[in-house]
Scaffold this active site. Structure first.
Site, PDB file in Angstrom:
ATOM      1  CE1 TYR A  21      -2.948  -3.117   0.399  1.00 22.56           C
ATOM      2  CE2 TYR A  21      -3.251  -2.597   2.713  1.00 22.56           C
ATOM      3  CZ  TYR A  21      -3.508  -3.406   1.634  1.00 22.56           C
ATOM      4  OH  TYR A  21      -4.335  -4.502   1.774  1.00 22.56           O
ATOM      5  N   GLY A  29     -17.710  -3.693   0.148  1.00 24.97           N
ATOM      6  CA  GLY A  29     -17.796  -3.833  -1.306  1.00 24.97           C
ATOM      7  C   GLY A  29     -17.240  -2.642  -2.047  1.00 24.97           C
ATOM      8  CG  PHE A  87     -22.139  -1.743  -4.643  1.00 24.37           C
ATOM      9  CD1 PHE A  87     -22.616  -0.962  -5.686  1.00 24.37           C
ATOM     10  CD2 PHE A  87     -22.866  -2.857  -4.264  1.00 24.37           C
ATOM     11  CE1 PHE A  87     -23.799  -1.281  -6.331  1.00 24.37           C
ATOM     12  CE2 PHE A  87     -24.053  -3.185  -4.901  1.00 24.37           C
ATOM     13  CZ  PHE A  87     -24.524  -2.400  -5.938  1.00 24.37           C
TER      14      PHE A  87
END
Length: 393
Positions: free
Chosen positions: A114, A266, A269
């Site tokens: 990351y 998600g 989402f």
């Protein structure tokens, strides 16, 4: 505790918290943890009586193998660069990390990849004043230059490389040990027993306390656990992607391994921040995931509508319902929602105060089963790194 042993209208905070998610029938090895969470939930409900809009502090704890963590963690992946490719304020990321700790969150998830490297630096800076009271998880395994952070092709899990990676991690994280070190993806060229051997050496030096695997093949997990007990598996898992329910979670339950869902919302989402008209910026991985293609996105909105319905029923938000559902699956599942916004971090913590009665959970599960998610969870080139089996020793 010392563990040496994308929209502004997206969500609003709850003004009150109920109880922590009720677990499904527990495996005996985890029953004490579940009981302590139910007791903590009652206290949390009482403490939020002032209606301040700030969730009650996280007091429930869960176990990942022998490692104790807060019932909700914080994924810090996007604190150097968001999905939308923007660069967050470093000072604000430190504030979020600190505020999460002040709310009782003790579990922070990073990775060498990351940034690369930069997220570990941000986390190390953010937890420096309370390092001994939190659990830091990070990951190795991608081909990343040890000095520059430049990405190369493929994976590297050779034992000598792992040890050099950990030295860099310790420096970036400003610590003398890593509480939970994952293999980020299985290296198809290195037997998992050799990886476990490197972790054993690092444990004997006090530099790594527990280890785990991400997105591995099941035989590799069993071999790894036989060589050195695995504390946790990290895989994608949410209402949007339920693949681990088939084999991975049952295997973890049988072996006594904790489970950490990545992308539990998600990739945004399940928060309701994406609708059928949403299109993604260049460089946003969601733009090349077929589950978010224009034709599939419209069909998949059925899941968001279900979450919104349950959010109304439970006086919660869609994100809190999604996280509470995960925590209700097993008492040793610990979601690590990521965010770069203070309000969303507080909201995610508030999910620990959402509970389902057994009948409610069955009703929600039945409704979920009736929704068919269209499209794949990852691009093929990324998906190819999941479910890989390590070569024989």
């Amino acid at each position: 505790m010392d563990n040496r042993l994308t929209n502004t209208h997206r969500r609003t905070l709850l003004k009150s918290a109920a109880t922590i998610a009720a677990a499904l029938p527990l495996a005996a090895a985890f029953s004490t943890s579940g009981a302590s969470e139910r007791q903590a939930a009652a206290a949390a409900r009482d403490r939020d009586a002032n209606g301040s809009g700030v969730p009650a502090p996280l007091t429930g704890r869960r176990r990942l193998g022998a490692l104790e963590v807060s019932s909700v963690g914080l994924g810090v992946q996007n604190m150097s660069r968001t999905y939308q490719t923007t660069i967050p304020s470093r000072t604000e990321m430190h504030r979020i990390i600190r505020a999460a700790f002040d709310q009782g969150l003790t579990f922070y998830d990073a990775a060498e990849a990351y940034g690369p490297h930069e997220v570990e630096r941000i986390l190390g800076e953010g937890v420096a004043s309370f390092r001994n009271d939190v659990v830091i998880a990070t990951k190795f395994g991608w081909n990343i230059d040890l000095e520059t952070g430049a990405r190369g092709p493929g994976l590297i899990s050779r034992p000598e490389h792992i040890k050099r990676v950990v030295e860099g991690m310790l420096g970036r994280l400003r610590t003398d040990r890593i509480d939970l070190l994952y293999q980020h993806r299985v290296d198809p060229m290195v037997p998992i027993e050799e990886v476990a051997g490197a972790i054993k050496d690092l444990r004997s030096e006090g530099k790594v306390l527990h280890w785990g695997l991400c997105e591995m093949g099941l035989q590799t997990l069993r071999r790894a656990h036989a060589e050195l007990p695995v504390a946790a598996v990290q895989n994608e898992y949410s209402m949007l992607w339920r693949g681990p329910e088939d084999e991975v979670i049952p295997t973890c339950e049988k072996l006594g391994i904790g489970f950490v869902p990545w992308s539990p919302l998600g990739v945004g989402f399940l928060t309701g921040s994406i609708d059928a008209r949403t299109r993604f910026a260049e460089g946003d991985i969601r733009g090349i995931e077929t589950r978010f293609s224009p034709e599939n996105l419209a069909a998949n909105m059925a899941l968001v509508r279900l979450l919104q319905e349950w959010a109304g029923r439970k006086r919660a938000t869609p994100a809190q319902i999604a996280l509470a559902w995960l925590m209700a699956r097993k008492p040793w599942i610990v979601p690590i929602p990521g965010t770069t916004q203070m309000a969303h971090m507080l909201e995610n913590i508030g999910a620990a105060g959402v509970t389902f009665e057994a009948g409610e959970l069955q009703q929600l599960d039945s409704a979920l089963d009736a929704i068919e998610i269209k499209g794949d969870r990852l691009p093929p080139a990324v998906q190819a790194f999941s479910g890989v089996e390590a070569p024989p020793r």
